[in-house]
Scaffold this motif. Structure first.
Motif, PDB file in Angstrom:
ATOM      1  N   LEU A   7       1.001  -1.283   0.028  1.00  0.00           N
ATOM      2  CA  LEU A   7      -0.042   0.026  -0.092  1.00  0.00           C
ATOM      3  C   LEU A   7       0.917   1.335  -0.066  1.00  0.00           C
ATOM      4  O   LEU A   7       0.632   2.254  -0.345  1.00  0.00           O
ATOM      5  CB  LEU A   7      -0.990   0.091   1.220  1.00  0.00           C
ATOM      6  CG  LEU A   7      -2.198   1.005   1.184  1.00  0.00           C
ATOM      7  CD1 LEU A   7      -3.005   0.617   0.288  1.00  0.00           C
ATOM      8  CD2 LEU A   7      -2.760   1.060   2.640  1.00  0.00           C
ATOM      9  N   TYR A   8       2.089   1.162   0.467  1.00  0.00           N
ATOM     10  CA  TYR A   8       2.842   2.539   0.509  1.00  0.00           C
ATOM     11  C   TYR A   8       4.218   1.926   0.729  1.00  0.00           C
ATOM     12  O   TYR A   8       4.786   0.754   1.034  1.00  0.00           O
ATOM     13  CB  TYR A   8       2.591   3.245   1.703  1.00  0.00           C
ATOM     14  CG  TYR A   8       2.602   2.525   3.318  1.00  0.00           C
ATOM     15  CD1 TYR A   8       3.946   2.717   3.802  1.00  0.00           C
ATOM     16  CD2 TYR A   8       1.708   1.825   3.922  1.00  0.00           C
ATOM     17  CE1 TYR A   8       4.197   2.195   5.203  1.00  0.00           C
ATOM     18  CE2 TYR A   8       1.935   1.330   5.086  1.00  0.00           C
ATOM     19  CZ  TYR A   8       3.298   1.540   5.700  1.00  0.00           C
ATOM     20  OH  TYR A   8       3.212   0.894   6.897  1.00  0.00           O
ATOM     21  N   GLU A   9       5.189   3.262   0.566  1.00  0.00           N
ATOM     22  CA  GLU A   9       6.699   2.694   0.687  1.00  0.00           C
ATOM     23  C   GLU A   9       7.134   3.843   1.560  1.00  0.00           C
ATOM     24  O   GLU A   9       6.858   4.789   1.478  1.00  0.00           O
ATOM     25  CB  GLU A   9       7.238   2.803  -0.506  1.00  0.00           C
ATOM     26  CG  GLU A   9       8.971   2.792  -0.486  1.00  0.00           C
ATOM     27  CD  GLU A   9       9.333   2.896  -1.839  1.00  0.00           C
ATOM     28  OE1 GLU A   9      10.647   2.884  -2.043  1.00  0.00           O
ATOM     29  OE2 GLU A   9       8.639   3.025  -3.118  1.00  0.00           O
ATOM     30  N   ARG A  10       7.937   3.254   2.829  1.00  0.00           N
ATOM     31  CA  ARG A  10       8.694   4.319   3.592  1.00  0.00           C
ATOM     32  C   ARG A  10      10.197   4.966   2.858  1.00  0.00           C
ATOM     33  O   ARG A  10      10.656   4.188   2.056  1.00  0.00           O
ATOM     34  CB  ARG A  10       9.377   3.648   4.862  1.00  0.00           C
ATOM     35  CG  ARG A  10       8.050   3.230   5.540  1.00  0.00           C
ATOM     36  CD  ARG A  10       8.554   2.782   7.158  1.00  0.00           C
ATOM     37  NE  ARG A  10       7.346   2.248   7.882  1.00  0.00           N
ATOM     38  CZ  ARG A  10       6.711   3.409   8.703  1.00  0.00           C
ATOM     39  NH1 ARG A  10       7.244   4.679   8.494  1.00  0.00           N
ATOM     40  NH2 ARG A  10       5.857   2.930   9.554  1.00  0.00           N
ATOM     41  N   ILE A  11      10.247   6.135   2.988  1.00  0.00           N
ATOM     42  CA  ILE A  11      11.570   6.964   2.239  1.00  0.00           C
ATOM     43  C   ILE A  11      12.482   6.697   3.232  1.00  0.00           C
ATOM     44  O   ILE A  11      12.491   7.244   4.360  1.00  0.00           O
ATOM     45  CB  ILE A  11      11.090   8.323   1.998  1.00  0.00           C
ATOM     46  CG1 ILE A  11       9.551   8.651   1.185  1.00  0.00           C
ATOM     47  CG2 ILE A  11      12.384   9.051   1.275  1.00  0.00           C
ATOM     48  CD1 ILE A  11       9.662   7.759  -0.262  1.00  0.00           C
ATOM     49  N   VAL A  53       7.934  11.173   4.102  1.00  0.00           N
ATOM     50  CA  VAL A  53       8.130  10.284   4.674  1.00  0.00           C
ATOM     51  C   VAL A  53       7.808   8.896   4.322  1.00  0.00           C
ATOM     52  O   VAL A  53       8.534   7.841   4.299  1.00  0.00           O
ATOM     53  CB  VAL A  53       7.823  10.438   6.272  1.00  0.00           C
ATOM     54  CG1 VAL A  53       7.958   9.456   7.324  1.00  0.00           C
ATOM     55  CG2 VAL A  53       8.307  11.595   6.768  1.00  0.00           C
ATOM     56  N   ILE A  54       6.543   8.856   3.983  1.00  0.00           N
ATOM     57  CA  ILE A  54       5.754   7.729   3.264  1.00  0.00           C
ATOM     58  C   ILE A  54       5.022   8.244   2.087  1.00  0.00           C
ATOM     59  O   ILE A  54       4.364   9.113   1.993  1.00  0.00           O
ATOM     60  CB  ILE A  54       4.664   6.932   4.328  1.00  0.00           C
ATOM     61  CG1 ILE A  54       5.459   6.434   5.265  1.00  0.00           C
ATOM     62  CG2 ILE A  54       3.561   6.230   3.511  1.00  0.00           C
ATOM     63  CD1 ILE A  54       4.639   5.935   6.515  1.00  0.00           C
ATOM     64  N   THR A  55       5.230   7.098   0.889  1.00  0.00           N
ATOM     65  CA  THR A  55       4.422   7.634  -0.434  1.00  0.00           C
ATOM     66  C   THR A  55       3.636   6.266  -0.673  1.00  0.00           C
ATOM     67  O   THR A  55       3.924   5.294  -0.314  1.00  0.00           O
ATOM     68  CB  THR A  55       5.538   7.781  -1.615  1.00  0.00           C
ATOM     69  OG1 THR A  55       4.806   8.112  -2.662  1.00  0.00           O
ATOM     70  CG2 THR A  55       6.580   6.479  -1.841  1.00  0.00           C
ATOM     71  N   PHE A  56       2.365   6.647  -0.902  1.00  0.00           N
ATOM     72  CA  PHE A  56       1.262   5.534  -1.034  1.00  0.00           C
ATOM     73  C   PHE A  56       1.181   5.130  -2.418  1.00  0.00           C
ATOM     74  O   PHE A  56       1.794   5.969  -3.572  1.00  0.00           O
ATOM     75  CB  PHE A  56       0.041   6.066  -0.776  1.00  0.00           C
ATOM     76  CG  PHE A  56      -0.133   6.208   0.744  1.00  0.00           C
ATOM     77  CD1 PHE A  56      -0.711   5.208   1.545  1.00  0.00           C
ATOM     78  CD2 PHE A  56       0.018   7.220   1.522  1.00  0.00           C
ATOM     79  CE1 PHE A  56      -0.897   5.231   2.874  1.00  0.00           C
ATOM     80  CE2 PHE A  56      -0.284   7.345   2.886  1.00  0.00           C
ATOM     81  CZ  PHE A  56      -0.775   6.345   3.458  1.00  0.00           C
TER      82      PHE A  56
END
Length: 309
Positions: A7-11, A53-56
């Motif tokens: 669902l998302y990725e942490r940068i 910080v997080i991209t969906f």
């Protein structure tokens, strides 16, 4: 159908996010009368340089065929593809105060998974409050301050700034579901629905973005420099006034709205006197106006017709 995947990725290079910050939510794509939320997102990204910080993942959440991303055709080649973005970012306001910003497209798919994720992130970050904004069309004049309807579990904000408190059913947004789940989880949450003049709902109305930023400031104590928006709004209102003056029908409509507004205001003692609560349109009238707005709006998030709607 959306693809399966994370669902998302942490940068990995993202800065650390301190606990206890306010979370501001600005999702575009549905009830965005006057392009209020779209302009707020653009303004905050331009002026404050959020650090994601997080991209969906749009391949999970976004309907590309319903809201097609833009790409530039330059003479004989394509360039500047603009993929849809939905990020959680660390931001600092005009005074350097930190906050967390969830901004970008409203998810088309996987609402429950998205909302569960955001609630978990809010709890993990121990955010002290969550504030979100959206905008709906209403039969009010542009020559008076914009009102708000406030929802959530912060009674102080509702009492002081909610100028209309109907009971009605309207099409929900991911923001509504997020507020509902956050409230159930015991998180301090408030939602501001801006009441935008219905005849300007399909235009790019700078005052709506200003009102959205002001609402966030009231709820969070954050400070935003909106001088560029205010200057743009002055120019915008001059053009609207010229169009009204050139039309007897528009002049009569505006006069009727102003008379109705001023009648509501007689004797009002509200802390933020915008519109008196006693004689606004009924819930059915609101639902009908909202249906009309949604049925006639352009398919793209950012497509707005010039002039009066």
């Amino acid at each position: 159908m959306p693809l399966s995947g994370p669902l998302y990725e942490r940068i990995t290079t993202a800065p650390p996010v301190p606990a206890g910050l306010p979370l501001v939510v600005a999702l575009t794509g549905f009830t965005d009368a006057g392009s209020a939320v779209t302009r707020v997102v653009d303004h905050l990204h331009t002026e404050l340089d959020p650090q994601p910080v997080i991209t969906f993942n749009p391949d999970v959440l976004f309907d590309y065929r319903a809201r097609r991303p833009l790409i530039t055709f330059n003479g004989d080649h394509l360039e500047d593809y603009q993929p849809p973005r939905l990020d959680l970012a660390l931001v600092h306001d005009s005074l350097g105060q930190p906050f967390v910003l969830l901004s970008g497209y409203e998810p088309d798919f996987a609402w429950e998974a998205f909302v569960d994720t955001v609630v978990g992130l809010a709890e993990g970050l121990q955010v002290r409050s969550v504030t979100w904004v959206h905008a709906i069309p209403m039969p009010v004049p542009h020559t008076r301050p914009l009102g708000t309807t406030v929802s959530g579990n912060r009674a102080d904000l509702t009492e002081a700034h909610s100028v209309w408190k109907p009971r009605t059913q309207v099409p929900s947004t991911a923001g509504h579901l997020l507020e509902y789940r956050l409230s159930d989880a015991g998180v301090s949450v408030s939602g501001f629905a801006l009441l935008v003049p219905h005849y300007l709902a399909e235009t790019d109305f700078p005052a709506a973005a200003i009102a959205a930023l002001d609402s966030v400031s009231v709820a969070t104590g954050l400070v935003f420099d909106s001088d560029t928006l205010r200057e743009e709004n002055r120019e915008y209102l001059e053009k609207v006034d010229d169009q009204v003056a050139a039309s007897k029908e528009l002049t009569a409509m505006l006069g009727n709205l102003e008379n109705r507004y001023d009648a509501y205001m007689a004797g009002s003692t509200q802390a933020q006197p915008i519109i008196h609560t006693g004689d606004l349109p009924s819930a059915d009238e609101l639902a009908a106006e909202l249906e009309r707005f949604l049925a006639n709006r352009p398919s793209g998030d950012d497509d707005r017709r010039p002039g009066l709607g």
